[in-house]
Design an enzyme around this catalytic site. Structure first.
Site, PDB file in Angstrom:
ATOM      1  N   ARG A  40       0.819  -1.213   0.000  1.00 50.20           N
ATOM      2  CA  ARG A  40       0.000   0.000   0.000  1.00 50.20           C
ATOM      3  C   ARG A  40       0.859   1.271   0.000  1.00 50.20           C
ATOM      4  O   ARG A  40       0.550   2.244  -0.675  1.00 50.20           O
ATOM      5  CB  ARG A  40      -0.964  -0.018   1.183  1.00 50.20           C
ATOM      6  N   ASP A 151     -15.647   9.752   6.302  1.00 50.75           N
ATOM      7  CA  ASP A 151     -14.564   8.769   6.252  1.00 50.75           C
ATOM      8  C   ASP A 151     -13.228   9.501   6.366  1.00 50.75           C
ATOM      9  O   ASP A 151     -13.134  10.709   6.134  1.00 50.75           O
ATOM     10  CB  ASP A 151     -14.618   7.970   4.945  1.00 50.75           C
TER      11      ASP A 151
HETATM   12  C1  LIG Z   1     -14.253  -1.672   5.677  1.00 57.79           C
HETATM   13  S1  LIG Z   1     -14.758  -0.010   5.488  1.00 57.79           S
HETATM   14  C2  LIG Z   1     -16.414  -0.093   6.143  1.00 57.79           C
HETATM   15  C3  LIG Z   1     -17.421   0.552   5.234  1.00 57.79           C
HETATM   16  C4  LIG Z   1     -18.871   0.418   5.670  1.00 57.79           C
HETATM   17  N1  LIG Z   1     -19.091   1.003   6.974  1.00 57.79           N
HETATM   18  C5  LIG Z   1     -19.324  -1.018   5.657  1.00 57.79           C
HETATM   19  O1  LIG Z   1     -19.548  -1.607   6.707  1.00 57.79           O
HETATM   20  O2  LIG Z   1     -19.458  -1.576   4.568  1.00 57.79           O
HETATM   21  C6  LIG Z   1     -13.846   0.800   6.810  1.00 57.79           C
HETATM   22  C7  LIG Z   1     -13.711   2.302   6.597  1.00 57.79           C
HETATM   23  O3  LIG Z   1     -13.244   2.893   7.809  1.00 57.79           O
HETATM   24  C8  LIG Z   1     -12.466   4.017   7.479  1.00 57.79           C
HETATM   25  N2  LIG Z   1     -11.635   4.410   8.651  1.00 57.79           N
HETATM   26  C9  LIG Z   1     -10.556   3.768   9.159  1.00 57.79           C
HETATM   27  N3  LIG Z   1     -10.032   4.445  10.204  1.00 57.79           N
HETATM   28  C10 LIG Z   1     -10.826   5.531  10.383  1.00 57.79           C
HETATM   29  C11 LIG Z   1     -10.804   6.624  11.312  1.00 57.79           C
HETATM   30  N4  LIG Z   1      -9.858   6.729  12.273  1.00 57.79           N
HETATM   31  N5  LIG Z   1     -11.750   7.590  11.209  1.00 57.79           N
HETATM   32  C12 LIG Z   1     -12.714   7.492  10.255  1.00 57.79           C
HETATM   33  N6  LIG Z   1     -12.793   6.486   9.338  1.00 57.79           N
HETATM   34  C13 LIG Z   1     -11.860   5.509   9.404  1.00 57.79           C
HETATM   35  C14 LIG Z   1     -11.663   3.524   6.279  1.00 57.79           C
HETATM   36  O4  LIG Z   1     -11.146   4.576   5.495  1.00 57.79           O
HETATM   37  C15 LIG Z   1     -12.692   2.664   5.529  1.00 57.79           C
HETATM   38  O5  LIG Z   1     -13.299   3.350   4.464  1.00 57.79           O
END
Ligand SMILES: C[S@@+](CC[C@H](N)C(=O)[O-])C[C@H]1O[C@@H](n2cnc3c(N)ncnc32)[C@H](O)[C@@H]1O
Length: 285
Positions: A40, A151
């Site tokens: 990444r 996000d």
């Molecule tokens: C696997 S996706 C989940 C998407 C959706 N909620 C679902 O369940 O399908 C996880 C998301 O969390 C976001 N994320 C990770 N760390 C974060 C943080 N500290 N604050 C906000 N978002 C975060 C990532 O960028 C990613 O888009």
């Protein structure tokens, strides 16, 4: 090509990066994630034409002000896992549509509805929420409604704003709803574009759970499939913050593989139409 001459990521470098990523975002990377992280980060090294991971680490350390903010956003953008699709964990949406929405329609006297898709990734979750809401819109005539979609990764927010989906992402959208809420893209019939009537409810914005201010007076929080990336301390902090901004009649949805057991007593578990849902613990509110 620079791509081939980037040196491999050593365990020592991995540990430095994972400490930094953890401090910035709460994302905790086990040592087994070395190859993943290396793949990444490579994208950032290539764009910056750097040959060694340690050069990128030093570069990050030397930044200040706006350029620091921008590069850290890019770093977390490449590091985050953004897997998602429409109607993920369908039972959540059955409970949301057939229990939470009617319940809120009955109880909320101020006729405002605020739903937060916290960690919305590329937008499938907030648009699924919008579809469910529009299917029940007769309950909310004249209400002030907003779906806040946030996000940490700027590129997924752009994707969501664009609202164009295909393949696995839309596989679970029932055919009638696909017809009703999407239009096929001209010249690319495999791609479906979210109609404006859904888009107008969803506001995308950048938010880092551990650095940014939270929205207030929220009725429903969807925070699914993100806590798994955090260590226990950050999970506790996050849920504690949620408890401060959720309304007393609100609901919290977390991912199927996530739990609040020994994380928080600010919410209590409630089984709603075969789906696990959390509601504020009124004894602590
Ligand atoms: C696997 S996706 C989940 C998407 C959706 N909620 C679902 O369940 O399908 C996880 C998301 O969390 C976001 N994320 C990770 N760390 C974060 C943080 N500290 N604050 C906000 N978002 C975060 C990532 O960028 C990613 O888009």
């Amino acid at each position: 090509m620079i791509e081939h001459s980037i040196k491999r990521l050593t365990m020592e470098e991995f540990k430095k990066f994972s400490r930094l990523i953890h401090a910035e975002s709460g994302i905790y990377l086990k040592d087994t994630k070395l190859t993943l992280l290396s793949n990444r980060l490579r994208k950032r090294l290539q764009s910056l034409q750097l040959k060694e991971f340690s050069d990128y680490y030093d570069y990050l350390q030397g930044l200040e002000g706006e350029s620091k903010k921008k590069e850290y956003e890019k770093l977390l953008d490449v590091v985050s896992t953004n897997e998602t699709y429409f109607f993920r964990n369908e039972r959540h949406f059955e409970a949301f549509s057939n229990y939470c929405l009617p319940d809120l329609a009955k109880k909320k006297k101020d006729r405002t509805l605020r739903i937060w898709s916290a960690a919305c990734s590329t937008g499938e979750e907030p648009y699924t929420i919008a579809i469910c809401l529009l299917e029940k819109i007769h309950l909310f005539q004249g209400w002030d409604i907003k779906i806040i979609a946030t996000d940490i990764a700027p590129s997924v927010l752009d994707f969501g704003r664009l609202g164009e989906y295909s393949g696995r992402r839309i596989e679970k959208v029932p055919q009638d709803l696909l017809k009703k809420y999407f239009i096929r893209k001209k010249n690319d019939p495999e791609v479906f574009i979210v109609r404006d009537e859904l888009k107008k409810f969803v506001e995308f914005g950048y938010l880092n759970f551990f650095k940014s201010e939270f929205p207030k007076d929220i009725d429903v929080i969807f925070c699914r499939n993100v806590m798994i990336y955090f260590d226990r301390d950050h999970q506790k902090r996050l849920i504690s913050e949620f408890s401060k901004i959720i309304n007393k009649d609100g609901f919290l949805f977390i991912g199927h593989s996530e739990t609040l057991h020994s994380i928080s007593e600010d919410f209590v578990y409630k089984k709603v139409l075969e789906s696990p849902v959390y509601v504020p613990n009124l004894e602590r509110k």
